[in-house]
Design an enzyme around this catalytic site. Sequence first.
Site, short mmCIF file in Angstrom:
data_model
loop_
_atom_site.label_atom_id
_atom_site.label_comp_id
_atom_site.label_asym_id
_atom_site.label_seq_id
_atom_site.Cartn_x
_atom_site.Cartn_y
_atom_site.Cartn_z
N ASP A 65 32.73 -17.97 -52.24
CA ASP A 65 32.52 -18.36 -50.86
C ASP A 65 32.20 -17.17 -49.96
OD1 ASP A 65 32.59 -19.73 -48.43
OD2 ASP A 65 34.77 -19.58 -48.28
N ASP A 258 26.72 -19.16 -45.46
CA ASP A 258 28.00 -19.58 -46.03
C ASP A 258 27.80 -20.42 -47.29
OD1 ASP A 258 30.56 -20.39 -46.55
OD2 ASP A 258 30.83 -21.50 -44.69
#
Length: 367
Positions: A65, A258
Amino acid sequence: MQILLLFLVIQLCHGSNDTVSISLKRHTLNVGGTSFVGLKNFDGVVFYGEISVGSPPQKFNVVFDTGSTDLWVPSKEWPEETDHKHPKFDKDASKTCRLMKGGEVNIAYETGSVVGILAQDNVNVGGVVIKSQDLFLARNPDTYFRSVKFDGVLGLGIKSSRAQGSVTVWENMVKQKLITKPIFSLYLRPHKGDGGEDPNGGQIMFGGFDPKQFKGEHVYVPMKLSDDRWKIKMSKIYINGKPAINFCDDVECTAMVDSGSTDIFGPDEAVGKIYKEIGATKVIIRCEQFPALPDIYFEIGGKHLRLTKHDYVEVKTNPKKSCRLRIVKSKNRRKDWVLGEAFMTKFHTVFDHGDVKTPRIGFAEAI
């Protein structure tokens, strides 16, 4: 991280200490000193991959992530009452694990939260072993984390935001000179099939990138240094044929890149204007509208990055046909945009920390 989705189911293999690669193929390859490990794309929204923690190693599937900074895996206190079975880290079984000072830390995302205690242990990512890596041993997951298929999260942000003095996986890879270049890249392949797991999901590579995964050259833009996230400035978002109408007209139109978010998130007003321009009223659209939907351009670093309807609309046929826009309104009414998996699947992305004063992100059309 808006909605956690980057999962990577991997089998670890050993390569050189120059480049670490986690590939999205079912099988494991060693090519030119690069370690490739298979990944899967689950239902077009999640990619997960295997790392190991401890000595002897204990394996976990984690989300890679770029929208968060810390590593956590389930501890022995993780509940049994979850939708999927998860391995639990046994700190007493690892001869290299040690608990660090400090109390429990709440680790919260846009969706989901856990509680963890800080520890240090060896972590193996794609065959490279990071010594004495900070990580959190998690328990007490909320409803969201009780439902997910992956085990934990490996944050790839710049600096840790959870505990003072803790160091991220990315920082330690560079600090311990485990990779030649302070670069990592993400190549996410569109999901093939209608639901379930696609074994050919893409690749995350530490230390470089594979030129066979994209067309032309990357356009690089400097990271905004206001926080520890991979955030950039955009110039314009517009509909094909209407460049004068800019949906990103704020003085500071910024976007967080992201890999832990499923979709492209934007401010309510801006997204609402896009919906109106393309003839939509909400995120679910009539599939009859799909053929006429226009291209949408994101102007970044002077380059016009194009998304077609195939990129920003999710079409499902099972159990019945449905169409959903992947440009959606932010849940927290934030002004920043979030370029999640829907964007990163179209564009091979390089995160370049070679200049510590001016990190940058590069985009090139993925193959």
